[in-house]
Structure formats: C-alpha cells, structure tokens
Write a protein that holds these residues in place. Sequence first.
Motif, PDB file in Angstrom:
ATOM      1  N   HIS A   8      56.650  46.454 -45.936  1.00  0.00           N
ATOM      2  CA  HIS A   8      56.984  47.892 -45.872  1.00  0.00           C
ATOM      3  C   HIS A   8      58.242  48.153 -45.130  1.00  0.00           C
ATOM      4  O   HIS A   8      58.390  47.751 -43.883  1.00  0.00           O
ATOM      5  N   TYR A   9      59.370  48.749 -45.929  1.00  0.00           N
ATOM      6  CA  TYR A   9      60.541  49.073 -45.427  1.00  0.00           C
ATOM      7  C   TYR A   9      60.857  50.040 -46.180  1.00  0.00           C
ATOM      8  O   TYR A   9      60.910  50.334 -47.275  1.00  0.00           O
ATOM      9  N   PHE A  10      62.115  50.742 -45.575  1.00  0.00           N
ATOM     10  CA  PHE A  10      62.926  51.709 -46.389  1.00  0.00           C
ATOM     11  C   PHE A  10      63.494  50.706 -47.625  1.00  0.00           C
ATOM     12  O   PHE A  10      63.889  49.725 -47.519  1.00  0.00           O
ATOM     13  N   GLY A  14      69.407  46.974 -43.343  1.00  0.00           N
ATOM     14  CA  GLY A  14      68.775  47.242 -42.328  1.00  0.00           C
ATOM     15  C   GLY A  14      67.974  46.057 -41.458  1.00  0.00           C
ATOM     16  O   GLY A  14      68.150  45.113 -41.742  1.00  0.00           O
ATOM     17  N   ARG A  15      66.661  46.451 -40.883  1.00  0.00           N
ATOM     18  CA  ARG A  15      65.895  45.512 -40.339  1.00  0.00           C
ATOM     19  C   ARG A  15      65.056  45.089 -41.342  1.00  0.00           C
ATOM     20  O   ARG A  15      64.317  44.053 -40.922  1.00  0.00           O
ATOM     21  N   GLY A  16      64.807  45.460 -42.391  1.00  0.00           N
ATOM     22  CA  GLY A  16      64.165  44.786 -43.334  1.00  0.00           C
ATOM     23  C   GLY A  16      64.659  43.668 -44.209  1.00  0.00           C
ATOM     24  O   GLY A  16      63.874  42.878 -44.705  1.00  0.00           O
ATOM     25  N   GLU A  17      65.941  43.673 -44.271  1.00  0.00           N
ATOM     26  CA  GLU A  17      66.680  42.727 -44.943  1.00  0.00           C
ATOM     27  C   GLU A  17      66.467  41.270 -44.600  1.00  0.00           C
ATOM     28  O   GLU A  17      66.417  40.320 -45.429  1.00  0.00           O
ATOM     29  N   PRO A  18      66.618  40.965 -43.169  1.00  0.00           N
ATOM     30  CA  PRO A  18      66.290  39.702 -42.725  1.00  0.00           C
ATOM     31  C   PRO A  18      65.038  38.963 -43.287  1.00  0.00           C
ATOM     32  O   PRO A  18      64.818  37.787 -43.544  1.00  0.00           O
ATOM     33  N   ILE A  19      64.012  39.813 -43.495  1.00  0.00           N
ATOM     34  CA  ILE A  19      62.515  39.412 -43.664  1.00  0.00           C
ATOM     35  C   ILE A  19      62.779  39.048 -45.234  1.00  0.00           C
ATOM     36  O   ILE A  19      61.984  38.086 -45.764  1.00  0.00           O
ATOM     37  N   ARG A  20      63.367  39.908 -45.972  1.00  0.00           N
ATOM     38  CA  ARG A  20      63.617  39.620 -47.459  1.00  0.00           C
ATOM     39  C   ARG A  20      64.444  38.413 -47.787  1.00  0.00           C
ATOM     40  O   ARG A  20      64.023  37.508 -48.602  1.00  0.00           O
ATOM     41  N   LEU A  52      59.137  50.866 -38.606  1.00  0.00           N
ATOM     42  CA  LEU A  52      59.392  50.033 -39.713  1.00  0.00           C
ATOM     43  C   LEU A  52      60.398  48.690 -39.339  1.00  0.00           C
ATOM     44  O   LEU A  52      61.391  48.905 -38.666  1.00  0.00           O
ATOM     45  N   PRO A  53      60.329  47.545 -39.883  1.00  0.00           N
ATOM     46  CA  PRO A  53      59.348  47.290 -40.838  1.00  0.00           C
ATOM     47  C   PRO A  53      58.015  46.405 -40.342  1.00  0.00           C
ATOM     48  O   PRO A  53      57.926  46.333 -39.161  1.00  0.00           O
ATOM     49  N   TYR A  54      57.009  46.644 -41.263  1.00  0.00           N
ATOM     50  CA  TYR A  54      55.812  45.819 -41.066  1.00  0.00           C
ATOM     51  C   TYR A  54      55.243  45.036 -42.293  1.00  0.00           C
ATOM     52  O   TYR A  54      56.049  45.307 -43.376  1.00  0.00           O
ATOM     53  N   GLY A  63      53.498  43.684 -37.055  1.00  0.00           N
ATOM     54  CA  GLY A  63      54.552  44.510 -37.152  1.00  0.00           C
ATOM     55  C   GLY A  63      55.743  43.780 -36.075  1.00  0.00           C
ATOM     56  O   GLY A  63      55.421  42.894 -35.768  1.00  0.00           O
ATOM     57  N   GLU A  64      57.015  44.440 -35.881  1.00  0.00           N
ATOM     58  CA  GLU A  64      57.909  43.943 -34.975  1.00  0.00           C
ATOM     59  C   GLU A  64      58.657  42.782 -35.724  1.00  0.00           C
ATOM     60  O   GLU A  64      58.253  41.986 -36.120  1.00  0.00           O
ATOM     61  N   LEU A  65      60.010  43.215 -35.942  1.00  0.00           N
ATOM     62  CA  LEU A  65      60.783  42.194 -36.841  1.00  0.00           C
ATOM     63  C   LEU A  65      60.842  40.781 -36.241  1.00  0.00           C
ATOM     64  O   LEU A  65      60.506  39.732 -37.203  1.00  0.00           O
ATOM     65  N   GLY A  66      61.006  40.527 -34.811  1.00  0.00           N
ATOM     66  CA  GLY A  66      60.965  39.337 -34.451  1.00  0.00           C
ATOM     67  C   GLY A  66      59.865  38.319 -34.712  1.00  0.00           C
ATOM     68  O   GLY A  66      59.702  37.215 -35.019  1.00  0.00           O
ATOM     69  N   THR A  67      58.794  39.062 -34.475  1.00  0.00           N
ATOM     70  CA  THR A  67      57.430  38.515 -34.467  1.00  0.00           C
ATOM     71  C   THR A  67      57.003  38.320 -36.035  1.00  0.00           C
ATOM     72  O   THR A  67      56.624  37.172 -36.428  1.00  0.00           O
ATOM     73  N   ILE A  68      57.559  39.181 -36.876  1.00  0.00           N
ATOM     74  CA  ILE A  68      57.392  38.745 -38.485  1.00  0.00           C
ATOM     75  C   ILE A  68      58.038  37.530 -38.879  1.00  0.00           C
ATOM     76  O   ILE A  68      57.671  36.719 -39.671  1.00  0.00           O
TER      77      ILE A  68
END
Length: 207
Positions: A8-10, A14-20, A52-54, A63-68
């Motif tokens: 879940h992100y915009f 941003g902060r969601g893209e490293p997860i992607r 966000l993200p989570y 939640g939390e980017l680093g944890t994810i």
Amino acid sequence: MSSTYILHYFDGGGRGEPIRWLFAYAGQDFVDNRIELREWPLMKPKTPFGTLPYVEVDGQVLGELGTILRFLARRFNLYGQNPWEEARIDEIMDFVKDRRAAYPRYVQAVFFENQPEMAAQAKADYIDQAPLTLKKLEEILAATKHGVLVGTQTSLVDISVAYYFYTLERFKKGILDDYPTLRDHGSKIWNSDGIQKWLRKRNLSFW
C-alpha cells in the motif's frame, strides 16, 4: 502454497519504490495498491502508524519501510548469510538513509505541498550530500572484492543502494561518472531481469 503480498503506497516512487524494487529483483509477484492523494486523509487512521508504505503478508499487516525491507529480504534470501553480514547490511543502509534525508523532503514539497522553492533546496541538499556518500560506498565496495557491498552475493543493501544511485541520476545525469565502480554496481541491479521488467511496467504518476 506461496504467500500473498500487498503493498500500500501512493501512485509514485518515494518510500514505496525500494519495496517494489525488492519484489521485482526477487521475482516475487505482489499487489501494488496505489493510494490516491484524495483518499489519504480517510485512510491514514487505519494504517499501522499513520504512514505509508505498509504491506500485508497473508493478511497480516506490517509498517515502517526499514522493517518491511528487512522482513522481505529475509524471506527472499537477500539478507546476508550470517548475523555479521546482516549487521553490515543494516549499517550501510542506515548510513545511506541518514544522508538521503533530503529526498523525502523533495517528494513532500513537490507532490504534496506544491512548494517549488522548498523542492529546489531539497534537491540541492540531496545532490550536495552525494559525493561524501559515494566516496564511502566506493571504499566499502572495493574492500569486499566480490562486486557486492556485503559478503559474496547480492543482498538487500545492493538493491537499496542501486535505487539510491537511480534517484541521484534522475536528479543529476552523470553524477556517477566519477565513480565507475559504483556506476557498474548499480547497472548490474538496474539491468537485472526483474528490475528491467518492473521499470517497463511501473507507470508511476511521480517518481
């Protein structure tokens, strides 16, 4: 049975893209639930920490980017081969995180607050921080002698740092030209099958 992942992100980087990028590099399918800005005020209280993200993993919320990133990297065998390597991955990621704090400020100013002067300052700060960060990363990479930042195989920190290089190049084309080993390191990640596939299809409203 394989796990189900929902991010879940915009509708942006941003902060969601490293997860992607981590999902893409690992070849892991995921649901990319993109939140529209108008939806955010109502959704915010329902998120784990109002941010966000989570992610949802088989119905459980994190939640939390680093944890994810660390959780997923462990699942995808991209978090080192022993506790020392895990600690080194964390160390380098924290180092880079501290020195790219201007990037979230840039995203906030451009896409959420429409503040061009603040955005310009954040962009300048981001670029100004880069040389010292890149020099240290170059030293770390040279010391490993394996073409990766930690251990002997690609890990979370290589993918995360490659995304940092990617954003730097978007801000200032050619900024890595003085750091050929880092440019080559980033290129290996950028040109991997998973990342290339993601870059072709991501179609984000902002990066």
